[in-house]
Write a protein that holds these residues in place. Structure first.
Motif: not given
Length: 70
Positions: A7-17
């Motif tokens: 799975g991927f790390e969070p991006f676009d200032n999201a707290d989770i992915n």
């Protein structure tokens, strides 16, 4: 049977992915050796890490999850 899950790390200032959250929730399954890998959201780094993990773990199957930002 050995299975590599990513799975991927969070991006676009999201707290989770959600892709990583889903992978983390998969329980151990009798008869399967699961390896869970968190991938960075950086194109060449993600692919390099995935290839490295495949070479080290030698899985029978690879399941990659992801999230489209839109």
């Amino acid at each position: 049977m050995k299975v590599l899950l990513t799975g991927f790390e969070p991006f676009d200032n999201a707290d989770i992915n959600p892709s990583w959250e889903a992978v983390k929730k998969i329980p151990e399954i009798p008869g399967f050796e699961l390896k869970k890998v968190l991938l960075p959201v950086v194109f060449r780094k993600a692919s390099a890490l995935l290839i490295s993990e495949i070479e080290k773990f030698c899985p029978d199957a690879v399941i990659c999850t992801g999230l489209a930002g839109n």
